[in-house]
Scaffold this motif. Structure first.
Motif, mmCIF file in Angstrom:
data_model
loop_
_atom_site.group_PDB
_atom_site.id
_atom_site.type_symbol
_atom_site.label_atom_id
_atom_site.label_comp_id
_atom_site.label_asym_id
_atom_site.label_seq_id
_atom_site.Cartn_x
_atom_site.Cartn_y
_atom_site.Cartn_z
ATOM 1 N N ALA A 80 14.257 -34.360 69.845
ATOM 2 C CA ALA A 80 12.845 -34.172 70.198
ATOM 3 C C ALA A 80 12.573 -34.638 71.623
ATOM 4 C CB ALA A 80 11.966 -34.930 69.209
ATOM 5 N N ARG A 81 13.137 -35.772 72.020
ATOM 6 C CA ARG A 81 12.925 -36.246 73.390
ATOM 7 C C ARG A 81 13.510 -35.260 74.406
ATOM 8 N NH1 ARG A 81 14.388 -41.226 71.038
ATOM 9 N NH2 ARG A 81 16.499 -41.096 71.936
ATOM 10 N N ALA A 82 14.659 -34.688 74.071
ATOM 11 C CA ALA A 82 15.250 -33.707 74.979
ATOM 12 C C ALA A 82 14.340 -32.491 75.133
ATOM 13 C CB ALA A 82 16.624 -33.284 74.466
ATOM 14 N N PHE A 83 13.719 -32.040 74.039
ATOM 15 C CA PHE A 83 12.801 -30.894 74.107
ATOM 16 C C PHE A 83 11.591 -31.228 74.973
ATOM 17 C CE2 PHE A 83 9.123 -28.519 72.703
ATOM 18 C CZ PHE A 83 9.587 -27.200 72.742
ATOM 19 N N PHE A 84 10.945 -32.404 74.753
ATOM 20 C CA PHE A 84 9.744 -32.765 75.518
ATOM 21 C C PHE A 84 10.072 -32.937 77.004
ATOM 22 C CE2 PHE A 84 8.173 -34.449 71.314
ATOM 23 C CZ PHE A 84 7.152 -33.529 71.174
ATOM 24 N N THR A 85 11.248 -33.461 77.313
ATOM 25 C CA THR A 85 11.640 -33.633 78.714
ATOM 26 C C THR A 85 11.739 -32.277 79.411
ATOM 27 O OG1 THR A 85 12.860 -35.651 78.187
ATOM 28 C CG2 THR A 85 13.401 -34.552 80.264
ATOM 29 N N ALA A 86 12.335 -31.305 78.717
ATOM 30 C CA ALA A 86 12.449 -29.964 79.308
ATOM 31 C C ALA A 86 11.088 -29.282 79.412
ATOM 32 C CB ALA A 86 13.396 -29.114 78.465
ATOM 33 N N LEU A 87 10.190 -29.520 78.420
ATOM 34 C CA LEU A 87 8.860 -28.902 78.450
ATOM 35 C C LEU A 87 8.049 -29.406 79.639
ATOM 36 C CD1 LEU A 87 6.777 -27.069 77.052
ATOM 37 C CD2 LEU A 87 6.066 -29.080 75.702
ATOM 38 N N LYS A 88 8.150 -30.707 79.953
ATOM 39 C CA LYS A 88 7.390 -31.249 81.079
ATOM 40 C C LYS A 88 7.822 -30.638 82.402
ATOM 41 C CE LYS A 88 8.106 -35.651 80.439
ATOM 42 N NZ LYS A 88 7.991 -37.118 80.651
ATOM 43 N N GLU A 89 9.044 -30.111 82.461
ATOM 44 C CA GLU A 89 9.535 -29.530 83.711
ATOM 45 C C GLU A 89 9.118 -28.076 83.893
ATOM 46 O OE1 GLU A 89 13.718 -30.061 83.659
ATOM 47 O OE2 GLU A 89 13.627 -32.257 83.876
ATOM 48 N N VAL A 90 8.486 -27.505 82.889
ATOM 49 C CA VAL A 90 7.994 -26.125 82.995
ATOM 50 C C VAL A 90 6.686 -26.142 83.780
ATOM 51 C CG1 VAL A 90 7.176 -24.105 81.726
ATOM 52 C CG2 VAL A 90 9.096 -25.455 80.842
ATOM 53 N N PRO A 91 6.616 -25.451 84.924
ATOM 54 C CA PRO A 91 5.382 -25.460 85.723
ATOM 55 C C PRO A 91 4.198 -24.864 84.949
ATOM 56 C CG PRO A 91 7.233 -24.600 86.994
ATOM 57 C CD PRO A 91 7.680 -24.682 85.573
ATOM 58 N N GLY A 92 3.087 -25.631 84.900
ATOM 59 C CA GLY A 92 1.858 -25.162 84.268
ATOM 60 C C GLY A 92 1.994 -24.854 82.796
ATOM 61 N N TRP A 93 2.837 -25.596 82.098
ATOM 62 C CA TRP A 93 3.069 -25.288 80.678
ATOM 63 C C TRP A 93 1.805 -25.465 79.842
ATOM 64 C CZ3 TRP A 93 2.236 -28.614 76.689
ATOM 65 C CH2 TRP A 93 2.094 -29.986 76.994
ATOM 66 N N THR A 94 0.914 -26.336 80.274
ATOM 67 C CA THR A 94 -0.313 -26.562 79.493
ATOM 68 C C THR A 94 -1.221 -25.338 79.497
ATOM 69 O OG1 THR A 94 -1.354 -27.541 81.456
ATOM 70 C CG2 THR A 94 -0.279 -29.050 79.910
ATOM 71 N N GLU A 95 -1.035 -24.425 80.450
ATOM 72 C CA GLU A 95 -1.869 -23.225 80.536
ATOM 73 C C GLU A 95 -1.200 -22.040 79.840
ATOM 74 O OE1 GLU A 95 -4.802 -23.535 81.739
ATOM 75 O OE2 GLU A 95 -4.477 -25.601 82.422
ATOM 76 N N LEU A 96 0.009 -22.228 79.368
ATOM 77 C CA LEU A 96 0.734 -21.133 78.727
ATOM 78 C C LEU A 96 0.412 -21.075 77.237
ATOM 79 C CD1 LEU A 96 4.255 -21.645 80.371
ATOM 80 C CD2 LEU A 96 2.408 -20.102 81.124
ATOM 81 N N SER A 97 0.673 -19.924 76.658
ATOM 82 C CA SER A 97 0.551 -19.796 75.207
ATOM 83 C C SER A 97 1.695 -20.543 74.547
ATOM 84 C CB SER A 97 0.581 -18.324 74.802
ATOM 85 O OG SER A 97 1.866 -17.763 75.100
ATOM 86 N N LEU A 98 1.570 -20.758 73.252
ATOM 87 C CA LEU A 98 2.635 -21.479 72.546
ATOM 88 C C LEU A 98 3.961 -20.741 72.660
ATOM 89 C CD1 LEU A 98 2.421 -23.308 69.179
ATOM 90 C CD2 LEU A 98 4.255 -21.658 69.518
ATOM 91 N N THR A 99 3.924 -19.435 72.498
ATOM 92 C CA THR A 99 5.156 -18.653 72.583
ATOM 93 C C THR A 99 5.780 -18.762 73.965
ATOM 94 O OG1 THR A 99 4.456 -17.058 70.906
ATOM 95 C CG2 THR A 99 6.113 -16.317 72.483
ATOM 96 N N GLU A 100 4.960 -18.666 75.017
ATOM 97 C CA GLU A 100 5.475 -18.720 76.387
ATOM 98 C C GLU A 100 6.048 -20.107 76.692
ATOM 99 O OE1 GLU A 100 2.478 -15.521 78.540
ATOM 100 O OE2 GLU A 100 1.913 -17.647 78.408
ATOM 101 N N ALA A 101 5.372 -21.160 76.234
ATOM 102 C CA ALA A 101 5.860 -22.513 76.497
ATOM 103 C C ALA A 101 7.168 -22.768 75.761
ATOM 104 C CB ALA A 101 4.804 -23.536 76.081
#
Length: 280
Positions: free
Chosen positions: A231-252
């Motif tokens: 889970a920590r590995a997934f969250f670390t990679a998610l934070k590196e996605v630019p503007g992930w908070t504005e993406l849909s769940l599928t896109e993120a």
């Protein structure tokens, strides 16, 4: 003359006799050269009697003085007597209520007296402790206990990393799609069976809740097979996605997983939201 002569027997008028005073005798009886008279003997002149009389007089005078002093100052000493009596009563009560097993109190703090008209303040209630989530939360959204425990491991890891609720929903939905929230070993990677697992898959060397591949740099087999690490590995990679908070769940989710079926994550969003709400 014969003795029976009446003339001879008549008394004759006599003139007053004038005494001659000897100057020397007068000098002895008057003035500072008066001759001392001989001591008269009597009970009051004896030494024991004098001592007794003097003692009696002294006692009488002392008694009269004490009685007079008390009569004069009786009212002045009355408040003093009352104060001494009050202090004695308070001291006796303190001795009676002392607890010899009581430990020494902390630093004394002056207590402000409360007026009689002011009601005593009600004791303040202690702040309610934040409820502790059970180790095995009750399953929701059609999950079994193993799936719910794995979802809790994902949510706890996200909270520890201070990830927002949206990230928790994305992670749970991703694990629902990748492994159905079971910690899977891989038939292609026999080493994965050496660690606790809840089934197996056969998609290359993909293992764990998020089907992360050791060959792609997600970590060692031992690390990925631990739900908290995955889970920590997934969250670390998610934070590196630019503007992930504005993406849909599928896109993120697809930005992290790079799956061959990018549209599959959206179907789990509602259930993932229910599960996160039950755990946070």
């Amino acid at each position: 003359m014969p003795p029976d002569d009446p003339a001879e027997q008549q008394p004759t008028a006599t003139s007053p006799v004038r005494r001659t005073i000897d100057p020397a005798s007068a000098e002895r009886t008057i003035g500072r050269h008066r001759a001392p008279e001989p001591a008269r003997r009597g009970p009051i002149r004896s030494t024991p009697a004098r001592v007794a009389v003097a003692t009696g007089v002294t006692c009488c005078l002392g008694l009269i003085g004490v009685v007079g002093a008390r009569a004069a100052t009786g009212q002045a000493h009355e408040p003093v007597r009352e104060a001494l009596a009050d202090r004695a009563a308070a001291a006796s009560q303190q001795r009676a209520s002392r607890d010899f097993e009581r430990s020494a109190p902390p630093v004394a703090v002056p207590v402000t007296p409360i007026p009689a008209a002011t009601p005593s303040p009600t004791p303040t209630k202690k702040a309610a402790k934040k409820p502790v989530r059970p180790r095995h939360p009750r399953p929701v959204a059609g999950l079994d206990q193993r799936q719910m425990d794995n979802a809790k491991a994902i949510v706890d890891a996200g909270l520890a990393m201070k990830m927002p609720r949206r990230a928790l929903v994305v992670a749970v939905a991703t694990a629902m799609q990748e492994s159905n929230l079971y910690n899977l070993a891989s038939d292609v990677l026999p080493e994965s069976f050496d660690y606790p697992h809840q089934g197996s898959g056969s998609d290359h060397d993909s293992i764990g809740l998020f089907q992360q591949r050791p060959s792609s740099g997600w970590g060692t087999v031992a690390e990925i097979m631990r739900p908290a690490y995955a889970a920590r590995a997934f969250f670390t990679a998610l934070k590196e996605v630019p503007g992930w908070t504005e993406l849909s769940l599928t896109e993120a989710a697809q930005a992290v997983q790079v799956s061959a079926f990018p549209d599959a994550y959206a179907q789990h969003e509602e259930r993932a939201t229910t599960v996160v709400a039950a755990l946070v």
